[in-house]
Design a protein around this motif. Structure first.
Motif, PDB file in Angstrom:
ATOM      1  N   ASP A  72       3.379 -13.332  -1.087  1.00 14.91           N
ATOM      2  CA  ASP A  72       3.698 -12.060  -0.419  1.00 14.91           C
ATOM      3  C   ASP A  72       3.868 -11.085  -1.261  1.00 14.91           C
ATOM      4  N   LEU A  73       4.573  -9.812  -1.130  1.00 14.56           N
ATOM      5  CA  LEU A  73       4.712  -8.541  -1.749  1.00 14.56           C
ATOM      6  C   LEU A  73       5.716  -8.988  -2.979  1.00 14.56           C
TER       7      LEU A  73
ATOM      8  N   ALA B 214      -4.313  -2.482  -1.097  1.00 12.37           N
ATOM      9  CA  ALA B 214      -4.281  -2.151   0.412  1.00 12.37           C
ATOM     10  C   ALA B 214      -3.124  -2.870   0.985  1.00 12.37           C
ATOM     11  N   GLY B 215      -2.860  -3.806   0.842  1.00  9.85           N
ATOM     12  CA  GLY B 215      -1.776  -4.593   1.463  1.00  9.85           C
ATOM     13  C   GLY B 215      -0.782  -5.069   0.664  1.00  9.85           C
ATOM     14  N   PRO B 216       0.131  -5.676   1.362  1.00 11.80           N
ATOM     15  CA  PRO B 216       1.372  -6.377   0.516  1.00 11.80           C
ATOM     16  C   PRO B 216       1.000  -7.271  -0.522  1.00 11.80           C
ATOM     17  N   LYS B 217      -0.278  -8.222  -0.220  1.00  9.64           N
ATOM     18  CA  LYS B 217      -0.782  -8.944  -1.405  1.00  9.64           C
ATOM     19  C   LYS B 217      -2.306  -8.997  -1.368  1.00  9.64           C
TER      20      LYS B 217
ATOM     21  N   LEU C  34      -0.456  -1.306   3.396  1.00 11.72           N
ATOM     22  CA  LEU C  34       0.743  -0.230   3.006  1.00 11.72           C
ATOM     23  C   LEU C  34       0.252   1.154   3.189  1.00 11.72           C
ATOM     24  N   GLY C  35       1.095   1.900   3.147  1.00  9.64           N
ATOM     25  CA  GLY C  35       0.782   3.565   3.262  1.00  9.64           C
ATOM     26  C   GLY C  35       1.910   4.252   2.457  1.00  9.64           C
ATOM     27  N   ASP C  36       1.517   5.211   1.654  1.00  8.74           N
ATOM     28  CA  ASP C  36       2.369   6.074   0.879  1.00  8.74           C
ATOM     29  C   ASP C  36       1.965   7.707   0.780  1.00  8.74           C
ATOM     30  N   ILE C  37       2.528   8.307   0.162  1.00  8.64           N
ATOM     31  CA  ILE C  37       2.289   9.746   0.162  1.00  8.64           C
ATOM     32  C   ILE C  37       0.869  10.049  -0.413  1.00  8.64           C
TER      33      ILE C  37
END
Lengths: 288, 776
Positions: free
Chosen positions: A155-156, A220-223, A258-261
Motif C-alpha cells: 500500500d502507500l 499514478a496510484g497509492p502503490k 492519486l491527484g494533486d495540484i
C-alpha cells in the motif's frame, strides 16, 4: 528542516542490524541512502527515536550475475546500477531508469533497496521490479525469506518488509530468448518523481508473437501496480502499433488514482494509458 | 605588452573562484563565541486571534537561553517598512498598518512569527518551539483576491473596508470614445500567478554587540544593507553610527531581500536584550512561508483598435494581492505605469486595487510589477492579432513608438529615455528565420503537429535613484580599492567595476578590489535592485574615477614638468602630448601622491568619493522569438528554440550580460510553464517544499540564442540601461504566446499560467468537445 533527536547505530553485519531492530522494535527505522527518510526527519514528518544505519554493511553491496539471474545488493546505489556494464547488457531498462532518477547527487547516495522498501508511490524502481518479476530477499529474526515483487508493494509507503526485517538483495531473472524493455516516465517538474511511470517487458516467441509481457505502473496510484488487462490483451498476439494502442487503453482499469495540484486523478488516468502505450512500443522495438 | 581595453571584453568573473570553491563566507559561516541560536514559532492558522501564549515549558527546556513573545519586546511594535501608509510615502489612500515582528493578539497568515526561542544550538531551539502553547481562536480567512474585495468577505483590518488597501488609477485621453468608436475590441481576463523567489541562500541574520560603538554589528543576507541599518536603528532607538550592517556573500535575492524583515528586527533586539550574539538562519520551509512572494494579480484587459491593427485605446481592471501585510505596495502601480509597453496608444484607463488577503505578503520579485505589465500587453497584442487575422509581428510594428519620438512621454506616466524598437525585432526575426519558421509551422500543422511561435517586443523601467555612491582609493602601491554603495549579491559588479577602473586608470583588473555590502566600509548607498547596480552605482564610480584622474593628471604634470593641459591619458598611461616616451603610470603617480612632497596646490593622497543622482530612469527593451511544440496527447510543451535580442544600452561586460539574460530567461520561462505558489482555501501553503514548488532546472530550457543591440541611455555617463530583469520580463509572455499559437488550430486564444501539461491537455479536450472537427 531541523530533525529531532535520535539514537544512531551503524551495524556492520545484517545479523547485528536485525538484532538492533528487534531490540528497539517500532522505535527504530532503517537508514540506507537516506534520500527518503532524511527529508521526512528534517520536516519532522517522522521522528523515529532510533536510526539503524545499514550503510556500512558490506554484504549488502554489489551487483552479481549468476545462474540466469542478476542479484542486486540492497545498498547498490542508483549510480551503481546506472554504470554497471553487467546490468546494462541484460537489462538496459535498469540503466535507463537509473538515469531518470533525481540528479547525479541523488543517484550517488540513494539506494535501490531503500527505494523499494520505502514503497514510495512515485518511485521508479517499484514499476521496474514488477515488470522484471524481481524477487526480494529479506532477513529477519526468524532467518531469511523471499517475496515476489507482485506481493511486495502492499500500500502507500508500505512494503512487505516486516518490523525487524532488512531487505538484503533483489534477484532478477534474465528472460530467455528475444525480449525488450522500456521505462517511460512523466516527471514532476519540482520533485523529479514519477507523476506516471510505466515499465514494460515484452518477450517474443520464435513465431514472432508476444510470448509474455509484463507492464507495471508507478506514480499514478497509492502503490505500483501491474496492468494485467493490458498484458492479457497482448499475450500470444502478433504485436502492432494498433494492437498496443488498444491494449494500453485498458491500463489502469480498476486502479485508485492519486491527484494533486500538478496532475488530477483523471489526468493521471489518461497519462497511464499514454505512457503504457509508449513503454510497450519502446519494448517492442527493443525486442525486434 | 599590447594594451587592451577591458570594458567591452568578455572577461571572466573575479568573484567566481572563491564562490565555486566555497571559500567565502555567508551569514551562517560566522559563529562568534557565545552565539545563541534563534528559532521562530510561526502561526499555523491563516487568520486567528491569539488569546494567550504559554512559554513556560519552552523556557524550562534544557539548553534554552530565553524565550520571547511580542509582549517581552514592546519596542518591536512599530510599522515595518512600507507599513506607514499614505502620510509616510505609501500609496495614496493607504492607512498605516503595523506589522508587529512578533504577533501579540492576532495573526493574519500562516507562517507569521509569534514567539522566538534562543538556545545553545538550533536543534534545541527547534525542539523548544514545539513546547510553546498558543491559544488560537481561528477566524474566517480569505485567500482569493476576487473574494477578498466582495462585501461580506472576512476583513483583515477594521480600517480597510473590502480589504482594499488602495486604488491606483490613471486615465488619459478619450478612452470611452475610443471603445465606442472602435472597429474591433478584444477583452481577456488574465492571471499573473504568485511566485516565490527561492534564492539559493535563504535569509539569515546574525547580530552581535559591538563594543566599539556600543551598538550592534548585524550580518544579514540582504540586497540593501544601508536601509536595513536605518530600520534597525529606528526600531532600537539607536543612531546609524551605532549599527553596522554587513551583507557578506549573499546567495541571491531576486527582490525578496530588498526590504528589511521582522526577523532582522527580532534578532537585533534580542542580541541587545541578551547582550550576546544571536543568529537566525531561515530554513527552506520558512523561506517558502515567510519570505515575501511576488506577482499575484488578476487582470481584465481590453483593447480598442482599427481593423488595420492600430490600437486606439486600452482599459484594464486589475486586482493585486498584497498578502496580509504591506511589504511593497508600490509594485502593483509599476504595472500600471508600464502598460504603454513599446506602443504609442494614447487613450488609457487603468485601475489597480491593492488587496489584503490572509497570505504571506507580496513584494518585489525579479521585475517587480513590470513583468506583469509586459505580460498583459504582449498577451493582449496576440489576442488582438488573432482576432484581426494579422501576423503578431505586424500588429506590433504598427503600434511602435517611432525612434524619433524620444524622449517619449507615455500616457501611463513615465518618460522613456531612448529606444528603437524595430532594431531588436528585426535582428530577432532574422536570427530566428521567422518567415521560414512560419512556413514550417504550416507544413507541420498539415501533419497534425502543433508547432507554435511566440513573438514579444517589450520594455521596462530601471535605474531608479535617488542616488548611489563610490569611493576610490589609490593605495600607495598604485593598487586600487573601490567601495560602492550598491550591494551586489550575484550580479558581478566586482568584475564590471574592475573593468572600468582598469580602463580609466591604467591598472590591471587584478590590481583592483571592490568592497561592498558593509555600512562601515562603504559610502551611503541604496542597494542592488531594479537593475540599478551598473546604471546608478557604475555611474557613481565613473564620476569618482573622473576626480581621481583629474588629480592624477596634475601629479603626472608635476612629475613630467609639464602643464596639466598638456597631459593626456593614452593606453593606460598619463603622458605628455606629442611625447610618446614621457609617461607616468598610476604606480608612479601613487608613489608621488603619498610622498608628502607634492606642492600644496596638488596635495597629498589620491582618493575620492562621489555620488550619482540619475536625472531620469532608463528603459531597456528587447524582442524575443520562441518556438515550441505541444504534444496534444498529454499537453507537454517542448521548448525548441529561444532567440532573445536585448538592448540594455552600452555594455561593459558582455559575458555578465549574457549570464543575466540566460538566468532571466529561465526564470521567466519557469513562470510561464511551472512555477506557482498555491494556498488552499484555509490559507495553508500547498507548495511548502521544493518537492511541490517547481524551480527550473537546466534541462528545462534550450540553449539560448541571445544577442543585442546597443541604444545608449542619455540619463547616465555610461549610457547603460540595466539588464537584471529585462530577460525575465520578455520571456514569460513570449512562451505563453508560443504555446497559445501552437494551440490556435483548436480555437484557443488564451490560457492562464502556469501552462502545466494538464491545463493544456484539458483545454484541448474542452475545445474538441465543443467543436470535434476543429483540429482535424
Amino acid at each position: 528542516m531541523i530533525p529531532g533527536e535520535f539514537e544512531y547505530y551503524a551495524p556492520t553485519s545484517v545479523q547485528e542490524a536485525v538484532s538492533l531492530l528487534q531490540q528497539h522494535g517500532e522505535d527504530a527505522k532503517v537508514l540506507a541512502g537516506g534520500h527518503s527518510l532524511i527529508p521526512l526527519l528534517k520536516l519532522r514528518l517522522a521522528s523515529p527515536p532510533v536510526l539503524v544505519d545499514i550503510g556500512r554493511i558490506q554484504e549488502l553491496k554489489g551487483i552479481r550475475r549468476q545462474n540466469g539471474a542478476v542479484t542486486i545488493g540492497a545498498l547498490a546505489t542508483h549510480a551503481d546500477i546506472e554504470f554497471s556494464e553487467d546490468l546494462r547488457g541484460v537489462f538496459p531498462l535498469m540503466h535507463d531508469t537509473a538515469t531518470v532518477i533525481g540528479d547525479p547527487m541523488v543517484r550517488n547516495l540513494g539506494t535501490f533497496g531503500g527505494a523499494l522498501a520505502h514503497a514510495d508511490p512515485a518511485g521508479d524502481w517499484p514499476a521496474v521490479a514488477l515488470a522484471l518479476n524481481a524477487t526480494m530477499r529479506l532477513t529477519g529474526p526468524n532467518g531469511e525469506r523471499t517475496v515476489a515483487a507482485d506481493d511486495f508493494f502492499v500500500d502507500l509507503l508500505t512494503s512487505a518488509v516486516e518490523p525487524g526485517e532488512v531487505l538484503t538483495a533483489v534477484e532478477i531473472p534474465v528472460p530467455q530468448g528475444k525480449y525488450g524493455t522500456s521505462y517511460q516516465k512523466f516527471s514532476h517538474p519540482a520533485s523529479g518523481y514519477a507523476v506516471v511511470g510505466v515499465a514494460a517487458l515484452v518477450q517474443m516467441g520464435a513465431d514472432g508473437a508476444c510470448q509474455d509481457c509484463r507492464v507495471a505502473i508507478t506514480g499514478a496510484g497509492p502503490k505500483a501496480t501491474r496492468a494485467t488487462a493490458t498484458e492479457d490483451a497482448l499475450k500470444g498476439q502478433q504485436l502492432t502499433e494498433e494492437l498496443i494502442a488498444q491494449a494500453a487503453e485498458q491500463a489502469g482499469n480498476g486502479m485508485d488514482f492519486l491527484g494533486d495540484i500538478f496532475a488530477s486523478e483523471s489526468y493521471r488516468a489518461h497519462l497511464v494509458k499514454v505512457f503504457t502505450k509508449r513503454a510497450l512500443l519502446g519494448a517492442m522495438q527493443a525486442a525486434q | 605588452m599590447v594594451y587592451m581595453r577591458q570594458v567591452g571584453a568578455r572577461v571572466k568573473r573575479k568573484e567566481d573562484p572563491r564562490l565555486i570553491t566555497g571559500s567565502s563566507n555567508y551569514v551562517d559561516d560566522f559563529n562568534p563565541r557565545g552565539v545563541g541560536h534563534l528559532g521562530i514559532l510561526r502561526s499555523v492558522y491563516a487568520h486567528a486571534k491569539i488569546n494567550g501564549i504559554d512559554t513556560s515549558a519552552a523556557k524550562a527546556h534544557p539548553g534554552v537561553i530565553a524565550v520571547f513573545t511580542g509582549a517581552d519586546v514592546p519596542e518591536l511594535d512599530r510599522p515595518m517598512p512600507h507599513g506607514e501608509g499614505e502620510t509616510a510615502g505609501g500609496q495614496k489612500g493607504m492607512v498605516g498598518i503595523v506589522t508587529a515582528p512578533l504577533a501579540t493578539d492576532r495573526v493574519r497568515h500562516v507562517g507569521q512569527a509569534i514567539a522566538a526561542v534562543v538556545a545553545e544550538d538550533r536543534y534545541i531551539a527547534r525542539d523548544a518551539l514545539d513546547l510553546i502553547v498558543v491559544d488560537y481562536e481561528p477566524l474566517d480567512a480569505v485567500i482569493d483576491i476576487e473574494e477578498a474585495v466582495k462585501d461580506g468577505a472576512p476583513q483583515l483590518y477594521d480600517e480597510v473596508p473590502n480589504n482594499t488597501a488602495y486604488t491606483w488609477t490613471r486615465k488619459r485621453g478619450e478612452v470611452d470614445a475610443a471603445f465606442a468608436e472602435a472597429e474591433v475590441t478584444v477583452t481577456q481576463r488574465m492571471n499573473n500567478q504568485r511566485l516565490a523567489a527561492i534564492s539559493l541562500e535563504t535569509r539569515g541574520v546574525l547580530a552581535q554587540p559591538d563594543p566599539l560603538s556600543g551598538g550592534l554589528t548585524v550580518y544579514t543576507s540582504t540586497q540593501n544593507p544601508h536601509s536595513v541599518r536605518a530600520e534597525i536603528a529606528r526600531t532600537l532607538g539607536l543612531s546609524e553610527i551605532e549599527i553596522r550592517v554587513v551583507a557578506p556573500e549573499v546567495g541571491g535575492g531576486f527582490g525578496a531581500k530588498i526590504s528589511s524583515y521582522p526577523e532582522e528586527m527580532i534578532v537585533a533586539a534580542l542580541a541587545r536584550k541578551l547582550n550576546r550574539p544571536v543568529k537566525w538562519i531561515e530554513t527552506r520551509s520558512e523561506h517558502l512561508l515567510a519570505t515575501h512572494h511576488g506577482r499575484g494579480q488578476i487582470n481584465e484587459i481590453s483593447l480598442a483598435a482599427k481593423r488595420d491593427g492600430t490600437i486606439t485605446g486600452l482599459r484594464m481592471r486589475c486586482l493585486a494581492d498584497l498578502g496580509a501585510y504591506p511589504r511593497d505596495a508600490s509594485v502593483p502601480p509599476l504595472t500600471g505605469m508600464l502598460m504603454s509597453g513599446v506602443y504609442g496608444y494614447q487613450n488609457v484607463d487603468i485601475e489597480i486595487r491593492g488587496v489584503y488577503t490572509n497570505t504571506m505578503a507580496t513584494g518585489a520579485y525579479r521585475g517587480a510589477g513590470r513583468p506583469e505589465a509586459a505580460y498583459y500587453v504582449e498577451r493582449i497584442m496576440d489576442v488582438l492579432a488573432a482576432e484581426l487575422g494579422i501576423d503578431p509581428v505586424e500588429v506590433r510594428r504598427k503600434n511602435f513608438i517611432p525612434p524619433d519620438a524620444f524622449p517619449y512621454k507615455t500616457p501611463t506616466g513615465p518618460t522613456y529615455d531612448s529606444g528603437d524598437y524595430n532594431k531588436p525585432l528585426d535582428k530577432a526575426l532574422a536570427a530566428a528565420d521567422y518567415q521560414g519558421q512560419r512556413a514550417e509551422q504550416r507544413q507541420l500543422r498539415a501533419q497534425g503537429r502543433y508547432r507554435g511561435i511566440g513573438v514579444v517586443t517589450f520594455t521596462e523601467i530601471c535605474g531608479f535613484g535617488p542616488f548611489d555612491s563610490a569611493s576610490v582609493r589609490v593605495e600607495p602601491s598604485g593598487k586600487v580599492t573601490v567601495a560602492t554603495g550598491i550591494s551586489p549579491h550575484g550580479q558581478g559588479q566586482e568584475t564590471t567595476f574592475a573593468q572600468m577602473v582598469a580602463d580609466e586608470l591604467g591598472v590591471s583588473m587584478d590590481d583592483v578590489i571592490v568592497v561592498h555590502g558593509d555600512t562601515a566600509r562603504t559610502p551611503a548607498g541604496k542597494g542592488t535592485m531594479g537593475s540599478r547596480g551598473l546604471v546608478v552605482g557604475g555611474s557613481a564610480l565613473f564620476k569618482t574615477l573622473g576626480q581621481i584622474k583629474e588629480k592624477a593628471t596634475k601629479i603626472a604634470a608635476h612629475l613630467l614638468e609639464a602643464s596639466p593641459e598638456d597631459i593626456e591619458f593614452r593606453e593606460g598611461k598619463f603622458g605628455v602630448k606629442g611625447a610618446p616616451d614621457r609617461t607616468k603610470t598610476l604606480v608612479d603617480i601613487a608613489a608621488a601622491a603619498y610622498s608628502g612632497s607634492l606642492p600644496d596646490e596638488i596635495g597629498t593622497g589620491l582618493e575620492a568619493t562621489d555620488f550619482f543622482a540619475p536625472p531620469g530612469t532608463t528603459f531597456p527593451f528587447g524582442a524575443d522569438v520562441v518556438t515550441v511544440e505541444v504534444n496534444p496527447e498529454t499537453g507537454e510543451v517542448a521548448l525548441l528554440r529561444y532567440v532573445a535580442i536585448d538592448d540594455c544600452g552600452r555594455v561593459i561586460s558582455p559575458l555578465l550580460v549574457d549570464g543575466q539574460v540566460h538566468g532571466g530567461l529561465t526564470q521567466g520561462i519557469a513562470q510561464a510553464l511551472f512555477e506557482e505558489v498555491v494556498y488552499d482555501e484555509q490559507g495553508q501553503l500547498v507548495t511548502g517544499t521544493l518537492m511541490d514548488y517547481a524551480v527550473p532546472k537546466p534541462e528545462y530550457v534550450p540553449m539560448f540564442e541571445n544577442d543585442r543591440t546597443e541604444t545608449p541611455s542619455p540619463h547616465n555617463p555610461l549610457g547603460a540601461k540595466g539588464i537584471g530583469e529585462l530577460a525575465t520580463i520578455g520571456s514569460t509572455p513570449a512562451v505563453v504566446n508560443a504555446v497559445v499559437d501552437a494551440l490556435a488550430p483548436f480555437g484557443i486564444r488564451h490560457l492562464d499560467m502556469p501552462l502545466r501539461p494538464q491545463r493544456i491537455w484539458q483545454a484541448i479536450q474542452d475545445a474538441q468537445a465543443k467543436a470535434p472537427a476543429a483540429a482535424d
